[in-house]
Design a protein around this motif. Sequence first.
Motif, PDB file in Angstrom:
ATOM      1  N   ASP A 258       6.740  60.602 -26.908  1.00  0.00           N
ATOM      2  CA  ASP A 258       5.967  60.587 -25.583  1.00  0.00           C
ATOM      3  C   ASP A 258       7.032  60.272 -24.649  1.00  0.00           C
ATOM      4  N   ALA A 259       6.340  60.446 -23.344  1.00  0.00           N
ATOM      5  CA  ALA A 259       7.443  60.241 -21.872  1.00  0.00           C
ATOM      6  C   ALA A 259       7.983  59.041 -21.936  1.00  0.00           C
ATOM      7  N   VAL A 260       7.550  58.047 -22.611  1.00  0.00           N
ATOM      8  CA  VAL A 260       8.387  56.806 -22.678  1.00  0.00           C
ATOM      9  C   VAL A 260       9.170  56.591 -23.790  1.00  0.00           C
ATOM     10  N   GLY A 261       8.664  56.790 -24.903  1.00  0.00           N
ATOM     11  CA  GLY A 261       9.580  56.499 -26.117  1.00  0.00           C
ATOM     12  C   GLY A 261      10.572  57.635 -26.443  1.00  0.00           C
ATOM     13  N   ASP A 262      10.452  58.742 -25.891  1.00  0.00           N
ATOM     14  CA  ASP A 262      11.701  59.686 -26.242  1.00  0.00           C
ATOM     15  C   ASP A 262      12.937  59.315 -25.396  1.00  0.00           C
ATOM     16  N   GLU A 266      16.447  58.782 -27.264  1.00  0.00           N
ATOM     17  CA  GLU A 266      17.606  59.653 -26.563  1.00  0.00           C
ATOM     18  C   GLU A 266      17.671  59.447 -25.474  1.00  0.00           C
ATOM     19  N   PRO A 267      18.508  58.257 -24.964  1.00  0.00           N
ATOM     20  CA  PRO A 267      18.742  57.842 -23.678  1.00  0.00           C
ATOM     21  C   PRO A 267      19.905  58.854 -22.767  1.00  0.00           C
ATOM     22  N   VAL A 268      20.961  58.932 -23.688  1.00  0.00           N
ATOM     23  CA  VAL A 268      21.986  59.881 -22.916  1.00  0.00           C
ATOM     24  C   VAL A 268      21.694  61.375 -22.946  1.00  0.00           C
ATOM     25  N   ASP A 269      20.866  61.820 -23.749  1.00  0.00           N
ATOM     26  CA  ASP A 269      20.243  63.197 -23.588  1.00  0.00           C
ATOM     27  C   ASP A 269      21.452  63.921 -23.982  1.00  0.00           C
TER      28      ASP A 269
END
Length: 296
Positions: A258-262, A266-269
């Motif tokens: 979801d928009a919070v968990g992703d 995967e913070p650095v993307d």
Amino acid sequence: MKLTTAPSLIDPARDVPELLRHARPAVRLHPRRGTPGVRDSHIGGPVWWPAAEPWPRCADHKDTGGRAYALPMVAVAQFTAAGFPEIRFPDGTDLVQLLWCPDWHDQPHPQGWGQACRLFWRRSAELTGPLGEQPDPAEHWEYGEDMIPRPCVLHPERITDYPGGEELPAGLAERFGAWLEERDLADDLTTVPGYKLGGFLGWGTTDRPDPLDCGDCGAPLELFLQFDTTEYGLGTFGPDGAPHRFRPLEERDAEPGDAVGDPLREPVDMIVGRFSHGGLFTCSADPRHPASFFTQ
């Protein structure tokens, strides 16, 4: 914000004490999207670059007509000695910056990349005129976005890391693997995933190079910084079905997908290697020698 890793199901001091002598300290960086300052330690974001020093460029590019051209390199990471005393800073330095070309080049780097993956070791007291505006990757890179990091602040956690089977003595690797199989346990102890300083890299795709030595002096290379497409897996941990062990305890309420968990998973993307991980290795004798980058 404090982020904490759940304990392993395996206690090496009790269960496999032979592992203890092979352990190394490491730092889980726990990058999370934010707005780091130019003088902060961070992944992505602006670095404290000297105004008088030209911004590095990668010249290993050709247009459709075969003509060579150069593109500005991308700022990937910056670390200070104050924030990360674990880093072996060369004498007289207290700041290190990583810049690279986000386009694909042959491995290992820099043997394949030339000067397209570089560490800059600096003395912060000498940086009197930091560059005000740095190149925006979005203005220069029509491709290679997968290796351009989002700006992230760091939440370091000191841990102990253990090598995978490729770096353990053969007999110990076999005994540890058999011990796990007998108890139907996954290996949640070795080669900790995510972004980390130090520790060990997992070599499950390419096998570990032998020897893994510095191209300048022949000294052994050591893992400086690990990159990972995701911070943790989607599976469960332990018999009670708890979330994956490497999902921080403080973020267990956020579900990946979801928009919070992703953004937490995967913070650095960045998509590293084959949707897996990679490691930047430096010379154990002199980290100012050219670094090498391997992906899995």
